[in-house]
Design an enzyme around this catalytic site. Structure first.
Site, PDB file in Angstrom:
ATOM      1  N   HIS A 384      -1.480  33.994  16.732  1.00 57.03           N
ATOM      2  CA  HIS A 384      -0.293  34.843  16.663  1.00 57.03           C
ATOM      3  C   HIS A 384       0.065  35.174  15.217  1.00 57.03           C
ATOM      4  O   HIS A 384      -0.386  34.542  14.265  1.00 57.03           O
ATOM      5  CB  HIS A 384       0.892  34.181  17.378  1.00 57.03           C
ATOM      6  CG  HIS A 384       1.392  32.915  16.749  1.00 57.03           C
ATOM      7  ND1 HIS A 384       2.308  32.895  15.710  1.00 57.03           N
ATOM      8  CD2 HIS A 384       1.116  31.615  17.026  1.00 57.03           C
ATOM      9  CE1 HIS A 384       2.583  31.651  15.382  1.00 57.03           C
ATOM     10  NE2 HIS A 384       1.867  30.849  16.156  1.00 57.03           N
ATOM     11  N   CYS A 403      -0.777  25.919  17.289  1.00 59.96           N
ATOM     12  CA  CYS A 403      -1.300  27.274  17.431  1.00 59.96           C
ATOM     13  C   CYS A 403      -1.836  27.773  16.092  1.00 59.96           C
ATOM     14  O   CYS A 403      -1.576  27.176  15.045  1.00 59.96           O
ATOM     15  CB  CYS A 403      -0.214  28.207  17.954  1.00 59.96           C
ATOM     16  SG  CYS A 403       0.151  27.986  19.705  1.00 59.96           S
TER      17      CYS A 403
END
Length: 483
Positions: A384, A403
């Site tokens: 992301h 992440c």
């Protein structure tokens, strides 16, 4: 050293060879039946081999060798004790080729020192036949990733290497004739990255590369020394002098060659690779790197998982669903446990089946930035954007909760969607707004989140990186490597 797994081979009962052949004989001639008929059918030479086989199986030491020998014994039984490697008093050509490859197992970082496999001189009956079969199976098992279970190193390693079945190994290698050595080596990873490390290992052993010890120490010190990096398993990364020149680097190369065995044999001609210790992502198209980007990965305390999956779609203007652990450990303490204060700061707070959920609306300050790249997985991680782009200028970029944050994410979107998709960077940017927008990939794109602290770059130079999560130290210890 990691305890060897006893589940690599299907165990068979003692004296399986005679019982299997006896059952075949009875099935062929049930009216005559009996053990005498079975023994007569297999002949004197086969009966002697069966007895040697049982004694050899009983002499196994340890769970791994016992399982391996039982599997080999069952295969010989199914073959009615026909030798695989001998023709009369001589070796077959496949045996000589296999023995030559076994003698070079060290070239691939494998360790057959506990196995007394025969030389290319005339075979000594059943003893050498069985020793060669065991060494061939052991080589193929190690080469294919059966030396250790990566999941024992960390629950965040999702690799599942599948060692080949012993009977399939023996059939493949023995049938390869003069190419038996090549057939055996083919159990090693086929990837260019693996072959490059293998060549660098040979170069290191033949010529030595004095500057590598210094570079290894520098890479080690690039990792922040928290409680994890001060653990005993990390002592080898302290920069202390090696017991012999390049010993630490040699061990590190072999540990990384081992991790190549964890990857799928087919990575995909087009794919995404994220190398955690290098803090970098690469998009490969038709075998060539089409895009590179800096990334931010998980902190030492919240590691990014190591696994392979397939990217399926992209979300522009994503919501951020706050993970329960972050809500509990960080957000609630920050706001004094006041859910109203959390809602007033721009989050949506709601209850479902008695459980509180918090999510952040799309926008410039959203923790995921303006875009995220989805490959649904058991670890609930993804790639992301981030509102804090300045962090990409840091050399050490282990800063996330697991992440992977990516630099220049809209360029990545264009690279991921691919040429001819109709989605250049500018078009993707036009979707920015207050509502989630989805873009599906024309076909799922393999993504491999990897952990390589040693790799060969495009110029042929060996690169060394710090052992961020301590996985290299664990692999070296499990394999009994010095340094």
């Amino acid at each position: 050293m990691a305890e060897p797994s006893s589940t690599l081979f299907a165990p068979v009962e003692r004296s399986a060879a005679l019982s299997i052949v006896n059952s075949k004989a009875i099935a062929v001639a049930p009216a005559v039946g009996g053990l005498d008929v079975a023994e007569a059918l297999i002949g004197e030479e086969q009966r002697a081999f069966a007895a040697a086989l049982d004694a050899w199986t009983d002499a196994a030491k340890g769970l791994e060798q016992r399982a391996r020998r039982r599997a080999i014994a069952a295969d010989y039984a199914r073959r009615a004790y026909a030798p695989l490697w001998r023709e009369g008093a001589d070796w077959r050509v496949s045996a000589a080729a296999a023995i030559e490859r076994l003698s070079r197992a060290r070239d691939d970082g494998l360790d057959l020192r506990g196995l007394a496999y025969p030389s290319e001189a005339k075979p000594s009956g059943a003893t050498d036949e069985l020793a060669l079969s065991e060494a061939v199976v052991a080589y193929a098992t190690q080469a294919a990733g059966g030396r250790l279970d990566p999941r024992r190193l960390s629950r965040l390693i999702g690799a599942h290497p599948s060692p080949p079945e012993p009977d399939a190994v023996l059939a493949t290698v023995a049938a390869a004739g003069p190419r038996a050595g090549d057939a055996l080596q083919d159990y090693n990873p086929p990837h260019e990255g693996y072959r490059a490390l293998r060549a660098k290992l040979a170069e290191l052993r033949s010529a030595g590369l004095p500057e590598l010890d210094r570079r290894f120490a520098e890479a080690a010190h690039s990792v922040a020394h928290d409680a994890l990096s001060r653990a005993p398993a990390h002592d080898a990364l302290s920069g202390a002098p090696a017991r012999r020149p390049n010993a630490q680097v040699e061990a590190e190369i072999i540990a990384n060659m081992e991790r190549w065995r964890w990857l799928p044999r087919e990575l995909g001609e087009s794919r995404i690779e994220v190398n955690i210790p290098d803090f970098e992502l690469a998009v490969v198209r038709d075998g060539q790197v089409a895009h590179r980007a800096r990334v931010i990965v998980g902190k030492e305390g919240t590691p990014t998982p190591v696994f392979s999956d397939k990217m399926q779609f992209i979300i522009v203007n994503p919501y951020w669903n706050v993970p329960p652990s972050i809500l509990r450990k960080e957000m609630l303490p920050k706001y004094g446990g006041d859910l109203g204060a959390i809602a007033a700061s721009g989050y949506e707070v709601f209850s479902r089946k008695g459980q509180i959920f918090v999510r952040q609306k799309p926008g410039q300050s959203n923790a995921l930035g303006r875009i995220k790249f989805m490959f649904p997985n058991d670890f609930s991680v993804y790639l992301h954007d981030t509102p804090n782009h300045g962090l990409f200028s840091s050399a050490h970029r282990a800063l996330s909760h697991g992440c992977v944050r990516v630099d220049q994410p809209f360029r990545l979107a264009e690279a991921v969607l691919g040429p001819g998709s109709g989605w250049p960077e500018e078009r993707v940017r036009k979707l920015v707004g207050g509502t989630e927008r989805y873009i599906s990939l024309a076909r799922p794109l393999p993504i491999h989140i990897e952990y390589f602290t040693a790799f060969v770059d495009e110029s042929g130079r060996l690169q060394l990186r710090g052992d961020l999560y301590g996985y290299s130290a664990k692999v070296r210890a499990a394999l009994g490597l010095e340094g």
